[in-house]
Write an enzyme that holds these catalytic residues in place. Sequence first.
Site, PDB file in Angstrom:
ATOM      1  N   SER A  18       0.852  -1.204   0.000  1.00 25.05           N
ATOM      2  CA  SER A  18       0.000   0.000   0.000  1.00 25.05           C
ATOM      3  C   SER A  18       0.879   1.242   0.000  1.00 25.05           C
ATOM      4  O   SER A  18       2.008   1.220   0.505  1.00 25.05           O
ATOM      5  CB  SER A  18      -0.883   0.018   1.248  1.00 25.05           C
ATOM      6  OG  SER A  18      -1.572   1.254   1.345  1.00 25.05           O
ATOM      7  N   TYR A  41      -1.693   0.147  10.863  1.00 29.62           N
ATOM      8  CA  TYR A  41      -1.951  -0.326   9.492  1.00 29.62           C
ATOM      9  C   TYR A  41      -0.763   0.039   8.590  1.00 29.62           C
ATOM     10  O   TYR A  41      -0.267  -0.812   7.822  1.00 29.62           O
ATOM     11  CB  TYR A  41      -3.254   0.256   8.930  1.00 29.62           C
ATOM     12  CG  TYR A  41      -3.476  -0.135   7.481  1.00 29.62           C
ATOM     13  CD1 TYR A  41      -3.749  -1.464   7.136  1.00 29.62           C
ATOM     14  CD2 TYR A  41      -3.363   0.799   6.455  1.00 29.62           C
ATOM     15  CE1 TYR A  41      -3.913  -1.848   5.808  1.00 29.62           C
ATOM     16  CE2 TYR A  41      -3.532   0.431   5.123  1.00 29.62           C
ATOM     17  CZ  TYR A  41      -3.806  -0.900   4.807  1.00 29.62           C
ATOM     18  OH  TYR A  41      -3.967  -1.265   3.484  1.00 29.62           O
TER      19      TYR A  41
HETATM   20  P1  NDP Z   1     -11.813  -5.853   0.867  1.00 26.01           P
HETATM   21  O1  NDP Z   1     -12.262  -5.685   2.281  1.00 26.01           O
HETATM   22  O2  NDP Z   1     -12.762  -5.569  -0.219  1.00 26.01           O
HETATM   23  O3  NDP Z   1     -11.217  -7.329   0.674  1.00 26.01           O
HETATM   24  C1  NDP Z   1     -10.378  -7.904   1.650  1.00 26.01           C
HETATM   25  C2  NDP Z   1     -10.255  -9.387   1.377  1.00 26.01           C
HETATM   26  O4  NDP Z   1      -9.358  -9.941   2.345  1.00 26.01           O
HETATM   27  C3  NDP Z   1     -11.580 -10.123   1.495  1.00 26.01           C
HETATM   28  O5  NDP Z   1     -11.678 -11.032   0.435  1.00 26.01           O
HETATM   29  C4  NDP Z   1     -11.449 -10.865   2.819  1.00 26.01           C
HETATM   30  O6  NDP Z   1     -12.123 -12.109   2.701  1.00 26.01           O
HETATM   31  C5  NDP Z   1      -9.938 -11.122   2.883  1.00 26.01           C
HETATM   32  N1  NDP Z   1      -9.488 -11.353   4.247  1.00 26.01           N
HETATM   33  C6  NDP Z   1      -9.449 -10.483   5.277  1.00 26.01           C
HETATM   34  N2  NDP Z   1      -8.998 -11.087   6.386  1.00 26.01           N
HETATM   35  C7  NDP Z   1      -8.731 -12.364   6.035  1.00 26.01           C
HETATM   36  C8  NDP Z   1      -8.227 -13.488   6.735  1.00 26.01           C
HETATM   37  N3  NDP Z   1      -7.896 -13.412   8.023  1.00 26.01           N
HETATM   38  N4  NDP Z   1      -8.099 -14.665   6.070  1.00 26.01           N
HETATM   39  C9  NDP Z   1      -8.426 -14.743   4.768  1.00 26.01           C
HETATM   40  N5  NDP Z   1      -8.909 -13.718   4.043  1.00 26.01           N
HETATM   41  C10 NDP Z   1      -9.049 -12.545   4.676  1.00 26.01           C
HETATM   42  O7  NDP Z   1     -10.527  -4.928   0.745  1.00 26.01           O
HETATM   43  P2  NDP Z   1      -9.515  -4.666  -0.468  1.00 26.01           P
HETATM   44  O8  NDP Z   1      -9.836  -5.467  -1.640  1.00 26.01           O
HETATM   45  O9  NDP Z   1      -9.405  -3.199  -0.634  1.00 26.01           O
HETATM   46  O10 NDP Z   1      -8.161  -5.140   0.210  1.00 26.01           O
HETATM   47  C11 NDP Z   1      -7.299  -6.113  -0.351  1.00 26.01           C
HETATM   48  C12 NDP Z   1      -5.862  -5.752  -0.012  1.00 26.01           C
HETATM   49  O11 NDP Z   1      -5.542  -4.509  -0.600  1.00 26.01           O
HETATM   50  C13 NDP Z   1      -5.573  -5.595   1.482  1.00 26.01           C
HETATM   51  O12 NDP Z   1      -4.331  -6.183   1.770  1.00 26.01           O
HETATM   52  C14 NDP Z   1      -5.507  -4.090   1.666  1.00 26.01           C
HETATM   53  O13 NDP Z   1      -4.705  -3.736   2.753  1.00 26.01           O
HETATM   54  C15 NDP Z   1      -4.903  -3.676   0.350  1.00 26.01           C
HETATM   55  N6  NDP Z   1      -5.079  -2.296  -0.051  1.00 26.01           N
HETATM   56  C16 NDP Z   1      -6.329  -1.767  -0.190  1.00 26.01           C
HETATM   57  C17 NDP Z   1      -6.468  -0.449  -0.583  1.00 26.01           C
HETATM   58  C18 NDP Z   1      -7.801   0.214  -0.698  1.00 26.01           C
HETATM   59  O14 NDP Z   1      -7.838   1.461  -0.751  1.00 26.01           O
HETATM   60  N7  NDP Z   1      -8.897  -0.492  -0.779  1.00 26.01           N
HETATM   61  C19 NDP Z   1      -5.282   0.360  -0.898  1.00 26.01           C
HETATM   62  C20 NDP Z   1      -4.043  -0.293  -0.672  1.00 26.01           C
HETATM   63  C21 NDP Z   1      -3.947  -1.576  -0.300  1.00 26.01           C
HETATM   64  P3  NDP Z   1     -13.068 -12.766   3.807  1.00 26.01           P
HETATM   65  O15 NDP Z   1     -13.687 -11.659   4.590  1.00 26.01           O
HETATM   66  O16 NDP Z   1     -14.015 -13.600   3.034  1.00 26.01           O
HETATM   67  O17 NDP Z   1     -12.127 -13.595   4.599  1.00 26.01           O
HETATM   68  C1  8X3 Z   2      -5.162   1.441   1.754  1.00 27.48           C
HETATM   69  C2  8X3 Z   2      -4.991   2.816   1.261  1.00 27.48           C
HETATM   70  O1  8X3 Z   2      -4.497   5.187   1.986  1.00 27.48           O
HETATM   71  O2  8X3 Z   2      -6.385   4.071   3.011  1.00 27.48           O
HETATM   72  O3  8X3 Z   2      -3.945   0.843   2.023  1.00 27.48           O
HETATM   73  O4  8X3 Z   2      -4.150   3.452   3.607  1.00 27.48           O
HETATM   74  S1  8X3 Z   2      -5.015   3.933   2.534  1.00 27.48           S
END
Ligand code: NDP
Ligand code: 8X3
Length: 250
Positions: free
Chosen positions: A138, A151
Amino acid sequence: MNKIVLVTGATSGIGRACALTFAEAGYDVIITGRRSDVLAEVADEVSKWNDVLPLVFDVRDAEACKKAIEGLNDKWRQIDVLINNAGLALGLEKEYEGDIEDWNTMIDTNIKGLLNMTRLVVPGMVHRNQGHVINIGSVAGDAAYAGGNVYCATKAAVKAITDGLRIDVAESAVRVTNIKPGLVETNFSNVRFHGDCDRADNVYKGITPLTGTDIADVALYAASAPKHVQIAEVLVLATHQASGSVIVRK
Ligand code: NDP
Ligand code: 8X3
């Protein structure tokens, strides 16, 4: 035979988009997540393109990860691309007011969960002298922002762990990529704010955020690059976002 990609956290957002994008590009796809009903829905969508194997487990549970990976049959065992995507943010409190349970969940998922999967999948890649690990880091890992504290630390750890892996596999042809998204509209903020949808919606007000597919396209580009090209790190921001804390809203 199609290549195989394993995507953790494929029930939502970036992970779901990666599963669909790679399937459309010709990969057979292993999708993982904790919610079996939602995972089954994603499996249905992915199966329109290619073969799919849904595996329900929590990446924080090292034994469950081991059982899932060691239980793969011959069709699925040789994973070409591992996308370590499962992760979350919880809360935006000041560090001295934060919730210790939330901290543990983020550290256990974003750092230890990613390590659990890496430890299980990468030995096969090194042995076959072929493979690609794509970690979803991220912009939050580049610099802390207000309330981001733990985070941001987990995503800084993802950067260090990704760089460390790249060094450790450098004798092999395995490639290692850290994709660092900025604002992506997914379920991320609903999770961060414990289901407060109004607060989550505000995160994306006044700016056109990235989509999960935007990030999946970058992952596919990295995986599709010629064998001698290693996309080590990509920072992907929304236009009008300059860093984790500088976002110009109109
Ligand atoms: P979502 O909440 O839409 O998706 C998160 C996914 O992670 C879900 O499929 C969830 O599945 C899974 N997950 C969470 N905890 C667990 C666990 N303990 N075991 C297995 N699966 C898990 O968020 P995003 O798609 O945005 O996030 C995906 C990644 O991208 C993360 O690592 C996040 O930090 C990163 N990210 C996101 C950004 C954003 O702005 N959205 C920006 C930068 C990075 P389930 O609940 O079914 O287990
Ligand atoms: C997710 C993006 O800027 O909310 O990693 O941390 S931010």
